[in-house]
Design an enzyme around this catalytic site. Structure first.
Site, PDB file in Angstrom:
ATOM      1  N   PHE A 101     -51.105  84.189 -25.173  1.00  0.00           N
ATOM      2  CA  PHE A 101     -51.280  85.578 -25.741  1.00  0.00           C
ATOM      3  C   PHE A 101     -52.036  86.654 -25.011  1.00  0.00           C
ATOM      4  CE2 PHE A 101     -51.086  88.502 -29.548  1.00  0.00           C
ATOM      5  CZ  PHE A 101     -49.789  88.386 -29.764  1.00  0.00           C
ATOM      6  N   THR A 117     -48.606  81.280 -20.377  1.00  0.00           N
ATOM      7  CA  THR A 117     -49.861  80.747 -19.846  1.00  0.00           C
ATOM      8  C   THR A 117     -50.182  81.280 -18.557  1.00  0.00           C
ATOM      9  OG1 THR A 117     -49.029  78.592 -19.529  1.00  0.00           O
ATOM     10  CG2 THR A 117     -49.787  78.919 -21.868  1.00  0.00           C
ATOM     11  N   LYS A 165     -42.523  83.360  -4.888  1.00  0.00           N
ATOM     12  CA  LYS A 165     -41.222  83.943  -4.940  1.00  0.00           C
ATOM     13  C   LYS A 165     -40.006  83.704  -4.152  1.00  0.00           C
ATOM     14  CE  LYS A 165     -44.043  87.560  -7.212  1.00  0.00           C
ATOM     15  NZ  LYS A 165     -45.126  88.612  -7.137  1.00  0.00           N
TER      16      LYS A 165
HETATM   17  N1  HSE Z   1     -50.697  89.740  -8.288  1.00  0.00           N
HETATM   18  C1  HSE Z   1     -48.959  90.090  -8.315  1.00  0.00           C
HETATM   19  C2  HSE Z   1     -48.770  91.038  -7.374  1.00  0.00           C
HETATM   20  C3  HSE Z   1     -48.580  90.139  -9.435  1.00  0.00           C
HETATM   21  O1  HSE Z   1     -49.752  91.859  -6.912  1.00  0.00           O
HETATM   22  O2  HSE Z   1     -47.614  91.517  -7.074  1.00  0.00           O
HETATM   23  C4  HSE Z   1     -47.006  89.591  -9.903  1.00  0.00           C
HETATM   24  O3  HSE Z   1     -46.979  88.121  -9.164  1.00  0.00           O
END
Ligand code: HSE
Length: 339
Positions: free
Chosen positions: A10, A97, A225
């Site tokens: 949360f 989380t 990613k």
């Molecule tokens: N720390 C990451 C960024 C947040 O700066 O894009 C999202 O993954």
């Protein structure tokens, strides 16, 4: 669709979603989304479950004032994550989380438990998707439930939905993008003359950076990613070891000035490509882009991603990749898309 929601975690992102749910309840109802929150379980903030539903405004007040959720006036207190998943009447789990892309835990255990218990899951946690996206997607199908994770790449900027729905019918053969806000912010400030150290401190102050900013500046966040997009959009079965990685810590003020003098700009670029002979390559590394490249004009903490498609050529989407409401919105997209 009506959801009985349980939040596992949360923190900021969960609060972002709750704020949108409260403020836009009428609009969401018109879009077919109704909900009640029946449980919240957070390792630090405490846990409460009430099968009749919890007052979300009260939960937000308690969370923002630091009051333990165990002091909520009704319900069962202190249930841990797994008990909340397996022993409540929730039908949709919001897994938010902390992220660990190296092990994927504890989030993967939560997602598996929920899917196996016949619950839908929406999550912005990169850990499970970096490590096990194919397995978890299959598990959701086997259990006739849904696993939504739009927010794991570029937060609420709808990259995965763009590829899956709006670009359907194309062969997507690659992608190239700015997938980390912290490093883009640092490079933008360095171009204006700010030192790397000051720019990083500012990015931390603004809340862009991960708790340990090494994940951002050394390229691990963007690498996660790239792995997710390669698996989900390009249909590859790769892991973090298959992606070449270099962060921005080696870029000096001289490098920045030299690029500027040549009409170019440094960007930390994550990309992957399937060549005509089927060869696949993926990397995260700093690149000098000509100013004519659409990605070169994307500054501050903004993210952008270009898909290489056979029918349309390159298609670029630009938007936020982090932030409380921006990431909470990604969870909302997944809830809205459930049928
Ligand atoms: N720390 C990451 C960024 C947040 O700066 O894009 C999202 O993954």
């Amino acid at each position: 669709m009506h959801h009985r929601l349980a939040f596992i975690g949360f923190g900021t992102v969960a609060v972002g979603l709750c704020e949108i749910l409260l403020e836009k309840a009428e609009m969401l109802e018109n879009l077919g989304l109704t909900y009640e929150v029946v449980a919240v379980s957070d390792m630090i903030k405490g846990a409460v479950y009430d099968e009749e539903g919890l007052d979300m405004t009260k939960l937000l007040e308690m969370a923002s004032s630091g009051e333990d959720l165990g002091n909520y006036p009704t319900g069962i207190k202190g249930m841990d994550s797994l008990a909340t998943i397996t022993e409540t009447n929730a039908d949709t789990i919001i897994e938010v989380t902390y992220t660990d892309v190296k092990t994927g835990e504890p989030a993967t255990t939560h997602v598996k438990a929920a899917l196996n218990a016949g619950m839908n899951v929406v999550s912005t946690n990169k850990g499970p998707t970096v490590k096990h996206v194919a397995e978890l997607t299959e598990l959701a199908i086997q259990n006739d439930v849904q696993y939504g994770f739009e927010g794991v790449v570029l937060a609420g900027t709808p990259v995965l939905n763009l590829a899956r729905y709006t670009l359907a019918g194309n062969n997507i053969t690659g992608f190239k993008g700015i997938m980390n806000g912290t490093t883009n912010y640092i490079l933008t400030r360095m171009e204006e003359g700010m030192s790397y150290e000051d720019a990083l401190a500012k990015a931390q102050e603004l809340g862009y950076a991960e708790a340990d900013p090494t994940g951002d500046v050394e390229g691990w966040d963007a690498l996660g990613k790239v792995v997710i997009l390669s698996n989900v959009v390009l249909g590859k079965r790769i892991s973090i070891e298959d992606v070449e990685r270099e962060g921005i810590t080696g870029i000096s003020m001289e490098d920045i000035a030299s690029a500027k003098a040549s009409g170019e700009r440094w960007k930390l670029i994550g990309c992957a490509e399937i060549e005509e002979d089927g060869t696949f390559s993926a990397s995260v590394k700093p690149m000098r882009l000509p100013l004519s490249d659409p990605l070169a004009g994307v500054g501050e903490a903004t993210n952008a991603l270009t898909f290489e498609t056979d029918e349309l050529g390159p298609v670029t989407i630009v938007g936020p990749g982090a932030g409380k409401r921006e990431t909470g919105f990604a969870l909302l997209i997944d809830l809205l898309n459930m049928d």
